[in-house]
Scaffold this motif. Structure first.
Motif, PDB file in Angstrom:
ATOM      1  N   SER A 171      20.500 -19.042 -31.370  1.00  0.00           N
ATOM      2  CA  SER A 171      21.070 -20.273 -30.826  1.00  0.00           C
ATOM      3  C   SER A 171      20.882 -21.416 -31.814  1.00  0.00           C
ATOM      4  O   SER A 171      20.061 -21.342 -32.739  1.00  0.00           O
ATOM      5  N   ILE A 172      21.643 -22.482 -31.627  1.00  0.00           N
ATOM      6  CA  ILE A 172      21.524 -23.638 -32.513  1.00  0.00           C
ATOM      7  C   ILE A 172      20.242 -24.398 -32.187  1.00  0.00           C
ATOM      8  O   ILE A 172      20.001 -24.774 -31.040  1.00  0.00           O
ATOM      9  N   LYS A 173      19.418 -24.634 -33.222  1.00  0.00           N
ATOM     10  CA  LYS A 173      18.135 -25.308 -33.052  1.00  0.00           C
ATOM     11  C   LYS A 173      18.260 -26.809 -33.257  1.00  0.00           C
ATOM     12  O   LYS A 173      17.708 -27.602 -32.493  1.00  0.00           O
ATOM     13  N   THR A 174      18.973 -27.224 -34.303  1.00  0.00           N
ATOM     14  CA  THR A 174      19.168 -28.649 -34.575  1.00  0.00           C
ATOM     15  C   THR A 174      20.571 -28.887 -35.124  1.00  0.00           C
ATOM     16  O   THR A 174      21.181 -28.002 -35.724  1.00  0.00           O
ATOM     17  N   TRP A 175      21.065 -30.111 -34.897  1.00  0.00           N
ATOM     18  CA  TRP A 175      22.297 -30.593 -35.516  1.00  0.00           C
ATOM     19  C   TRP A 175      21.903 -31.566 -36.608  1.00  0.00           C
ATOM     20  O   TRP A 175      21.006 -32.398 -36.429  1.00  0.00           O
ATOM     21  N   ASP A 176      22.582 -31.509 -37.744  1.00  0.00           N
ATOM     22  CA  ASP A 176      22.206 -32.394 -38.844  1.00  0.00           C
ATOM     23  C   ASP A 176      23.124 -33.603 -38.944  1.00  0.00           C
ATOM     24  O   ASP A 176      24.282 -33.572 -38.556  1.00  0.00           O
ATOM     25  N   ASP A 234      28.679 -31.460 -22.666  1.00  0.00           N
ATOM     26  CA  ASP A 234      27.898 -31.208 -21.449  1.00  0.00           C
ATOM     27  C   ASP A 234      26.653 -32.086 -21.430  1.00  0.00           C
ATOM     28  O   ASP A 234      26.068 -32.334 -20.383  1.00  0.00           O
ATOM     29  N   ASP A 235      26.260 -32.593 -22.597  1.00  0.00           N
ATOM     30  CA  ASP A 235      25.150 -33.540 -22.712  1.00  0.00           C
ATOM     31  C   ASP A 235      25.739 -34.942 -22.776  1.00  0.00           C
ATOM     32  O   ASP A 235      25.790 -35.573 -23.828  1.00  0.00           O
ATOM     33  N   SER A 236      26.236 -35.425 -21.642  1.00  0.00           N
ATOM     34  CA  SER A 236      26.922 -36.717 -21.566  1.00  0.00           C
ATOM     35  C   SER A 236      26.576 -37.400 -20.255  1.00  0.00           C
ATOM     36  O   SER A 236      26.032 -36.772 -19.341  1.00  0.00           O
ATOM     37  N   ILE A 237      26.900 -38.675 -20.156  1.00  0.00           N
ATOM     38  CA  ILE A 237      26.633 -39.387 -18.903  1.00  0.00           C
ATOM     39  C   ILE A 237      27.480 -38.822 -17.772  1.00  0.00           C
ATOM     40  O   ILE A 237      27.137 -38.966 -16.597  1.00  0.00           O
ATOM     41  N   TYR A 238      28.575 -38.161 -18.109  1.00  0.00           N
ATOM     42  CA  TYR A 238      29.487 -37.646 -17.094  1.00  0.00           C
ATOM     43  C   TYR A 238      29.032 -36.288 -16.551  1.00  0.00           C
ATOM     44  O   TYR A 238      29.146 -36.021 -15.365  1.00  0.00           O
ATOM     45  N   PHE A 239      28.532 -35.428 -17.441  1.00  0.00           N
ATOM     46  CA  PHE A 239      28.123 -34.074 -17.045  1.00  0.00           C
ATOM     47  C   PHE A 239      26.608 -33.971 -16.892  1.00  0.00           C
ATOM     48  O   PHE A 239      26.097 -33.386 -15.953  1.00  0.00           O
ATOM     49  N   VAL A 282      17.961 -40.218 -34.344  1.00  0.00           N
ATOM     50  CA  VAL A 282      17.714 -38.770 -34.322  1.00  0.00           C
ATOM     51  C   VAL A 282      16.293 -38.428 -33.879  1.00  0.00           C
ATOM     52  O   VAL A 282      16.024 -37.305 -33.429  1.00  0.00           O
ATOM     53  N   GLU A 283      15.373 -39.387 -33.997  1.00  0.00           N
ATOM     54  CA  GLU A 283      13.994 -39.109 -33.591  1.00  0.00           C
ATOM     55  C   GLU A 283      13.725 -39.386 -32.115  1.00  0.00           C
ATOM     56  O   GLU A 283      12.622 -39.152 -31.629  1.00  0.00           O
ATOM     57  N   LYS A 284      14.721 -39.880 -31.399  1.00  0.00           N
ATOM     58  CA  LYS A 284      14.538 -40.076 -29.965  1.00  0.00           C
ATOM     59  C   LYS A 284      14.389 -38.715 -29.297  1.00  0.00           C
ATOM     60  O   LYS A 284      15.179 -37.803 -29.546  1.00  0.00           O
ATOM     61  N   PRO A 285      13.360 -38.532 -28.456  1.00  0.00           N
ATOM     62  CA  PRO A 285      13.178 -37.229 -27.808  1.00  0.00           C
ATOM     63  C   PRO A 285      14.332 -36.912 -26.869  1.00  0.00           C
ATOM     64  O   PRO A 285      14.826 -37.772 -26.143  1.00  0.00           O
ATOM     65  N   ARG A 286      14.775 -35.651 -26.919  1.00  0.00           N
ATOM     66  CA  ARG A 286      15.875 -35.214 -26.070  1.00  0.00           C
ATOM     67  C   ARG A 286      15.570 -33.831 -25.535  1.00  0.00           C
ATOM     68  O   ARG A 286      14.866 -33.039 -26.171  1.00  0.00           O
ATOM     69  N   ASN A 287      16.088 -33.531 -24.390  1.00  0.00           N
ATOM     70  CA  ASN A 287      15.999 -32.181 -23.861  1.00  0.00           C
ATOM     71  C   ASN A 287      16.991 -31.282 -24.595  1.00  0.00           C
ATOM     72  O   ASN A 287      18.087 -31.699 -24.950  1.00  0.00           O
ATOM     73  N   ARG A 288      16.587 -30.066 -24.838  1.00  0.00           N
ATOM     74  CA  ARG A 288      17.386 -29.029 -25.488  1.00  0.00           C
ATOM     75  C   ARG A 288      17.544 -29.297 -26.988  1.00  0.00           C
ATOM     76  O   ARG A 288      16.573 -29.567 -27.655  1.00  0.00           O
ATOM     77  N   ILE A 289      18.762 -29.209 -27.540  1.00  0.00           N
ATOM     78  CA  ILE A 289      18.959 -29.221 -28.991  1.00  0.00           C
ATOM     79  C   ILE A 289      18.587 -30.579 -29.583  1.00  0.00           C
ATOM     80  O   ILE A 289      19.021 -31.625 -29.098  1.00  0.00           O
ATOM     81  N   GLN A 290      17.785 -30.544 -30.647  1.00  0.00           N
ATOM     82  CA  GLN A 290      17.347 -31.758 -31.321  1.00  0.00           C
ATOM     83  C   GLN A 290      18.282 -32.083 -32.489  1.00  0.00           C
ATOM     84  O   GLN A 290      19.170 -31.311 -32.842  1.00  0.00           O
ATOM     85  N   ARG A 291      18.044 -33.242 -33.110  1.00  0.00           N
ATOM     86  CA  ARG A 291      18.834 -33.670 -34.255  1.00  0.00           C
ATOM     87  C   ARG A 291      17.918 -33.919 -35.445  1.00  0.00           C
ATOM     88  O   ARG A 291      16.751 -34.230 -35.279  1.00  0.00           O
ATOM     89  N   ARG A 292      18.447 -33.800 -36.646  1.00  0.00           N
ATOM     90  CA  ARG A 292      17.661 -34.074 -37.840  1.00  0.00           C
ATOM     91  C   ARG A 292      18.508 -34.838 -38.851  1.00  0.00           C
ATOM     92  O   ARG A 292      19.733 -34.690 -38.892  1.00  0.00           O
ATOM     93  N   MET A 293      17.857 -35.659 -39.653  1.00  0.00           N
ATOM     94  CA  MET A 293      18.549 -36.420 -40.681  1.00  0.00           C
ATOM     95  C   MET A 293      18.426 -35.695 -42.015  1.00  0.00           C
ATOM     96  O   MET A 293      17.349 -35.223 -42.381  1.00  0.00           O
TER      97      MET A 293
END
Length: 211
Positions: free
Chosen positions: A74-79, A162-167, A46-57
């Motif tokens: 908008s959604i800021k983080t996914w838990d 949409d945040d996938s290797i395919y899209f 979850v601490e890996k930097p990502r573009n757009r929505i982040q994740r939290r534990m």
């Protein structure tokens, strides 16, 4: 027609009798059980930097799942809460067998970028590291088979995240995704329109629908 009617299928002369007469136990991995290394493994992802929505534990076992919102709504983080590794599920197999269940249906184990239910699949060929390794999953299947339990992987194959290797809408993966270029090898896998929009599952932009 009923919304979940199966309209296209291949007839089978021989069907799995155990499935027709048995019961299936469905597991939601992120809210099921913690193993001894859950914190380190989850934090590493979850601490890996990502573009757009982040994740939290989430540490607190009793905290309900929420979508943390930004000021614009908008959604800021996914838990991510418990992150049940395949080994933690494996340890519970004897109890599941005692219940007389024939099938065990973990919700998607595929690599996913954001949502805890993992239906926004990022890569169908990889196990989510939060849930363990491919070897962990192999051992889970082997242990289940010895107890007469069949492992059925849940998954949806008419859309991906949409945040996938395919899209690859946000450029979080190497290679060229369907969103990035018409020359992408995945471009024809999705429904694109002349204005640049694309078809989604249930109208949600984060779920790009397949052809």
């Amino acid at each position: 027609m009923p919304s979940f009617q199966i309209t296209v299928y291949k007839h089978r002369e021989v069907r799995p009798e155990w499935y027709e007469r048995g019961m299936v136990y469905q597991i939601f991995p992120d809210r099921y059980a913690r193993d001894e290394n859950w914190r380190e493994r989850t934090l590493a992802e979850v601490e890996k930097p990502r573009n757009r929505i982040q994740r939290r534990m989430v540490e607190d076992w009793n905290e309900p799942p929420v979508y943390e919102r930004a000021e614009d709504g908008s959604i800021k983080t996914w838990d991510f809460l418990r992150a049940a590794r395949s080994r933690a599920i494996q340890n519970d197999l004897p109890r599941i067998a005692e219940l007389g269940l024939y099938g065990h249906l973990p919700q998607p184990h595929f690599l996913k970028p954001r949502v805890t239910h993992r239906y926004d699949t990022a890569d169908y060929t990889k196990i989510d590291p939060i849930l363990g390794t491919e070897q962990d999953f192999t051992e889970l299947c082997e242990a289940a088979e010895k107890l007469g339990i069949s492992i059925i992987l849940d998954g949806v194959f008419n859309h991906t995240g949409d945040d996938s290797i395919y899209f690859n809408r946000y450029g979080n993966y190497p290679g060229v995704g369907a969103w990035q270029s018409e020359d992408s090898p995945w471009r024809d896998a999705f429904y694109f329109h002349e204005d640049g929009s694309y078809d989604c599952w249930w109208g949600g932009g984060q779920y790009a629908r397949h052809q």
